[in-house]
Scaffold this motif. Structure first.
Motif, PDB file in Angstrom:
ATOM      1  N   VAL A  99      34.039 -32.280 -50.936  1.00 35.25           N
ATOM      2  CA  VAL A  99      34.756 -31.682 -49.809  1.00 35.25           C
ATOM      3  C   VAL A  99      34.052 -30.411 -49.342  1.00 35.25           C
ATOM      4  O   VAL A  99      33.861 -30.191 -48.133  1.00 35.25           O
ATOM      5  N   ASP A 100      33.646 -29.563 -50.282  1.00 35.50           N
ATOM      6  CA  ASP A 100      32.973 -28.320 -49.915  1.00 35.50           C
ATOM      7  C   ASP A 100      31.670 -28.597 -49.181  1.00 35.50           C
ATOM      8  O   ASP A 100      31.333 -27.898 -48.219  1.00 35.50           O
ATOM      9  N   GLY A 169      38.161 -38.994 -45.790  1.00 31.02           N
ATOM     10  CA  GLY A 169      39.251 -38.865 -44.825  1.00 31.02           C
ATOM     11  C   GLY A 169      39.658 -37.425 -44.604  1.00 31.02           C
ATOM     12  O   GLY A 169      39.812 -36.976 -43.462  1.00 31.02           O
ATOM     13  N   LEU A 170      39.802 -36.668 -45.678  1.00 31.48           N
ATOM     14  CA  LEU A 170      40.184 -35.265 -45.528  1.00 31.48           C
ATOM     15  C   LEU A 170      39.105 -34.473 -44.815  1.00 31.48           C
ATOM     16  O   LEU A 170      39.381 -33.723 -43.876  1.00 31.48           O
ATOM     17  N   VAL A 171      37.852 -34.636 -45.247  1.00 26.95           N
ATOM     18  CA  VAL A 171      36.769 -33.856 -44.654  1.00 26.95           C
ATOM     19  C   VAL A 171      36.622 -34.169 -43.168  1.00 26.95           C
ATOM     20  O   VAL A 171      36.522 -33.267 -42.327  1.00 26.95           O
ATOM     21  N   ARG A 185      44.494 -24.195 -45.615  1.00 23.66           N
ATOM     22  CA  ARG A 185      43.444 -25.126 -45.995  1.00 23.66           C
ATOM     23  C   ARG A 185      43.228 -25.184 -47.508  1.00 23.66           C
ATOM     24  O   ARG A 185      43.096 -26.273 -48.071  1.00 23.66           O
ATOM     25  N   GLU A 186      43.180 -24.052 -48.174  1.00 26.14           N
ATOM     26  CA  GLU A 186      42.856 -24.055 -49.591  1.00 26.14           C
ATOM     27  C   GLU A 186      43.888 -24.827 -50.425  1.00 26.14           C
ATOM     28  O   GLU A 186      43.511 -25.707 -51.217  1.00 26.14           O
ATOM     29  N   PRO A 187      45.186 -24.557 -50.264  1.00 23.80           N
ATOM     30  CA  PRO A 187      46.154 -25.369 -51.016  1.00 23.80           C
ATOM     31  C   PRO A 187      46.097 -26.851 -50.652  1.00 23.80           C
ATOM     32  O   PRO A 187      46.307 -27.717 -51.511  1.00 23.80           O
ATOM     33  N   LEU A 188      45.802 -27.146 -49.383  1.00 21.23           N
ATOM     34  CA  LEU A 188      45.702 -28.546 -48.971  1.00 21.23           C
ATOM     35  C   LEU A 188      44.561 -29.237 -49.706  1.00 21.23           C
ATOM     36  O   LEU A 188      44.727 -30.349 -50.243  1.00 21.23           O
ATOM     37  N   ILE A 189      43.407 -28.604 -49.752  1.00 20.83           N
ATOM     38  CA  ILE A 189      42.255 -29.210 -50.426  1.00 20.83           C
ATOM     39  C   ILE A 189      42.534 -29.364 -51.915  1.00 20.83           C
ATOM     40  O   ILE A 189      42.267 -30.411 -52.512  1.00 20.83           O
ATOM     41  N   GLN A 190      43.077 -28.321 -52.520  1.00 19.65           N
ATOM     42  CA  GLN A 190      43.353 -28.386 -53.953  1.00 19.65           C
ATOM     43  C   GLN A 190      44.323 -29.513 -54.293  1.00 19.65           C
ATOM     44  O   GLN A 190      44.107 -30.269 -55.250  1.00 19.65           O
ATOM     45  N   SER A 191      45.382 -29.625 -53.518  1.00 21.03           N
ATOM     46  CA  SER A 191      46.363 -30.674 -53.820  1.00 21.03           C
ATOM     47  C   SER A 191      45.784 -32.059 -53.560  1.00 21.03           C
ATOM     48  O   SER A 191      46.095 -33.022 -54.277  1.00 21.03           O
ATOM     49  N   HIS A 192      44.919 -32.186 -52.554  1.00 19.47           N
ATOM     50  CA  HIS A 192      44.339 -33.489 -52.227  1.00 19.47           C
ATOM     51  C   HIS A 192      43.402 -33.966 -53.335  1.00 19.47           C
ATOM     52  O   HIS A 192      43.491 -35.124 -53.775  1.00 19.47           O
ATOM     53  N   VAL A 193      42.502 -33.102 -53.783  1.00 21.70           N
ATOM     54  CA  VAL A 193      41.562 -33.540 -54.819  1.00 21.70           C
ATOM     55  C   VAL A 193      42.293 -33.787 -56.137  1.00 21.70           C
ATOM     56  O   VAL A 193      41.924 -34.685 -56.906  1.00 21.70           O
ATOM     57  N   ARG A 194      43.338 -33.027 -56.407  1.00 24.12           N
ATOM     58  CA  ARG A 194      44.138 -33.274 -57.608  1.00 24.12           C
ATOM     59  C   ARG A 194      44.864 -34.616 -57.512  1.00 24.12           C
ATOM     60  O   ARG A 194      44.934 -35.374 -58.496  1.00 24.12           O
ATOM     61  N   MET A 195      45.376 -34.916 -56.343  1.00 22.30           N
ATOM     62  CA  MET A 195      46.062 -36.201 -56.145  1.00 22.30           C
ATOM     63  C   MET A 195      45.101 -37.358 -56.378  1.00 22.30           C
ATOM     64  O   MET A 195      45.452 -38.337 -57.041  1.00 22.30           O
TER      65      MET A 195
END
Length: 203
Positions: A99-100, A169-171, A185-195
């Motif tokens: 993602v990064d 999809g997220l990126v 954005r940061e919480p969204l990315i963190q929760s997405h990769v954890r999911m």
């Protein structure tokens, strides 16, 4: 609006001029798509003539193919390393690397992953099909996890492709739809990769 042409430049080293062409093309392709840019516009942005550009690249498709290959190679390099520890934290860290990469290099990501175009032209310097190396890093890790009984599916290939699609999809949405009312954005990315990581592992 047409790109502002750079002042005509004196003859420089071949490597430097080639890199200037690639940099200008990457910016223009990211703004307009490959099909919306001409070699004349690229040459004007670099400050060279169109025939001079053709001395470095036979066509616009050759430029796009090299940019795409470079983006995939850099992603493969980033994914290869101390990633994919077979835990939720390790997988999430690897997915975050993907993602990064996309969000830090939006123009390269667009050209490599989001712009539909022709296959690499004959003679283009592409060592492998675009994306094969980067995807194989993920696929091999998922296969090893599957062999150790850690995955939540009996088909590691399907799981690897599904995880890749989830990251992409997220990126792609964050890049292509910046005006959408995203949450932070940061919480969204963190929760997405954890999911994604949780979905990959056998509970």
């Amino acid at each position: 609006m047409p790109p502002s042409p750079s002042p005509r430049k004196p003859k420089g080293s071949g490597f430097e001029r080639r890199e200037e062409i690639l940099a200008a093309s990457l910016r223009l392709f990211g703004e307009r798509g490959v099909h919306g840019v001409s070699t004349r516009q690229i040459a004007e942005a670099v400050g060279i003539s169109q025939p001079t550009l053709y001395a470095y690249f036979p066509s616009k498709d050759h430029i796009a193919a090299e940019l795409s290959a470079r983006a995939f190679a850099e992603l493969e390099r980033r994914l290869t390393g101390p990633h994919f520890a077979y835990t939720e934290e390790g997988l999430a860290a690897a997915f975050r690397t993907y993602v990064d990469f996309g969000l830090e290099n939006p123009d390269a990501y667009r050209v490599a992953f989001m712009i539909e175009g022709p296959p690499p032209p004959e003679g283009a310097q592409v060592a492998k099909k675009p994306g094969e190396g980067a995807f194989d890093v993920l696929r091999r890790a998922i296969v090893r996890m599957h062999e150790e009984g850690l995955t939540a599916t009996d088909d590691p290939e399907r799981l690897a492709q599904s995880l890749w699609a989830g990251m992409h999809g997220l990126v792609s949405l964050l890049i292509a739809r910046p005006q959408f009312p995203w949450v932070d954005r940061e919480p969204l990315i963190q929760s997405h990769v954890r999911m994604l990581a949780r979905a990959a592992l056998r509970s």
